[in-house]
Design a protein around this motif. Structure first.
Motif, short mmCIF file in Angstrom:
data_model
loop_
_atom_site.label_atom_id
_atom_site.label_comp_id
_atom_site.label_asym_id
_atom_site.label_seq_id
_atom_site.Cartn_x
_atom_site.Cartn_y
_atom_site.Cartn_z
N ASP A 97 36.73 41.58 42.47
CA ASP A 97 36.55 40.20 41.98
C ASP A 97 35.12 40.08 41.47
O ASP A 97 34.17 40.01 42.27
N ALA A 123 32.97 37.97 40.73
CA ALA A 123 32.60 36.55 40.82
C ALA A 123 31.23 36.31 40.19
O ALA A 123 30.26 37.01 40.49
N LYS A 152 40.36 40.95 39.30
CA LYS A 152 40.79 39.54 39.22
C LYS A 152 39.56 38.64 39.03
O LYS A 152 38.62 38.69 39.83
N ASN A 191 38.13 34.70 36.94
CA ASN A 191 38.55 33.53 36.16
C ASN A 191 38.28 33.85 34.68
O ASN A 191 37.77 34.94 34.34
N GLU A 236 34.72 34.96 33.72
CA GLU A 236 34.33 36.25 34.32
C GLU A 236 34.97 37.42 33.57
O GLU A 236 34.31 38.44 33.31
N GLY A 254 39.80 31.27 44.43
CA GLY A 254 39.94 32.48 43.60
C GLY A 254 39.66 33.74 44.41
O GLY A 254 40.35 34.76 44.28
N CYS A 255 38.66 33.67 45.29
CA CYS A 255 38.33 34.82 46.16
C CYS A 255 39.50 35.10 47.10
O CYS A 255 39.84 36.27 47.36
MG LIG Z 1 36.20 33.60 41.54
#
Ligand SMILES: [Mg+2]
Ligand SMILES: Nc1ncnc2c1ncn2[C@@H]1O[C@H](COP(=O)(O)OP(=O)(O)OP(=O)(O)O)[C@@H](O)[C@H]1O
Ligand SMILES: Cc1ncsc1CCO
Length: 273
Positions: free
Chosen positions: A99, A101, A125, A127, A130, A201-202
């Motif tokens: 992720d 982030a 993964k 958003n 990102e 999201g995490c």
């Molecule tokens: Mg995130």
């Protein structure tokens, strides 16, 4: 797996298997998200372990069924642990999720994420913002951990990142996008208010790791299922909540209690390309 009902039975089968096998998921995640990621995994039936010290990785990582690495509060001290765990997971054939982030907030973080991508994550993964930043290796335009793009703006970036990295790329947002560079799947579950709870999201990235643990040969399908399940839990949670704080609680309860009929009725997955 093309029609809605066929996707539905696959999603339910994945969730049932997670509940039965309770995969052990190592999470090296950010400080903000540790609690919600762990509780999301427990509610889904998986077993979380927030083990991040570099000295423990050689002993512990060989025992896990999947790994999730999230750079949300990255410092130079943490990067060696992330790399060591990722390298070991890849070497041992264990699925792992990256992720990225807030990847575009600094050159340090972007470089770290690019180095982690080299270690062959099974799934990346992020958003929309990102995935666009990581795919083009650019910093600058940033809202930190939040997205300033629609997930659908990131489809081409996601496909290109999937092809260059060999990972399945998942973009969260109003429509969750999942691509292996050839197929593009859209998951329309979830609610807008999930953006108002930090670390959803995490938590989704952690959940994807749990689903990969039980179906590592089909990373695209496992990722789609995890995204749909998390979104459905959010939809059910919102119906019981008064705002983000109670949604956080009801989302976890809904994930824990999800039943087959609800999953089959609510799954909203379509092929976009
Ligand atoms: Mg995130
Ligand atoms: N507009 C929306 N409608 C429906 N679901 C949404 C919407 N926006 C986000 N979601 C859902 O919220 C969850 C988190 O996605 P989001 O893109 O907000 O993650 P994120 O930006 O990585 O979050 P964080 O970094 O805070 O963990 C996903 O399950 C996603 O499907
Ligand atoms: C708010 C925040 N800042 C860094 S990580 C994080 C949690 C959501 O990604």
């Amino acid at each position: 797996m093309e029609s809605k009902s066929e996707w539905g039975s696959g999603v339910w089968a994945h969730l049932t298997t997670v509940r039965q096998r309770s995969p052990l998921v190592q999470c090296i995640t950010n400080f903000v998200s540790m609690d919600l990621v762990a509780n999301t995994l427990l509610s889904a039936g998986a077993s979380p372990a927030m083990v991040h010290s570099v000295v423990e990785i050689p002993d512990f990582t060989p025992h896990v069924h999947a790994l999730c690495v999230n750079v949300g509060t990255l410092t130079p001290d943490w990067l060696p642990s992330m790399k060591a765990a990722a390298e070991l997971a890849s070497k041992l054939g264990k699925p792992w999720v990256l992720d990225p982030a807030a990847v575009s907030c600094s050159r340090f973080r972007l470089k770290a994420c690019l180095e982690l991508v080299e270690l062959k994550p099974t799934v990346i993964k992020g958003n929309g913002s990102e995935i666009i930043a990581l795919s083009s290796a650019s910093t600058g335009q940033t809202k930190g951990a939040d997205s300033s793009h629609e997930s659908t703006d990131a489809i081409e970036a996601a496909k290109s990142l999937a092809l260059s990295s060999g990972a399945v790329v998942a973009v969260s947002g109003a429509v969750d996008i999942v691509t292996d560079g050839k197929r593009v799947i859209g998951v329309r579950n979830g609610t807008k208010m999930m953006q108002k709870i930090t670390a959803t999201g995490c938590s989704l990235a952690g959940l994807i790791a749990a689903f990969l643990a039980i179906d590592s040969l089909q990373p695209l399908e496992a990722t789609v299922s995890a995204m749909s399940v998390f979104g459905i839990a959010g939809e059910l949670g919102e119906a019981m909540s008064k705002g983000p704080a109670s949604l956080r609680m009801h989302l976890i309860d809904s994930l824990y209690g999800l039943d087959e009929t609800t999953v089959l009725n609510r799954v909203n997955i379509t092929r976009l390309g």
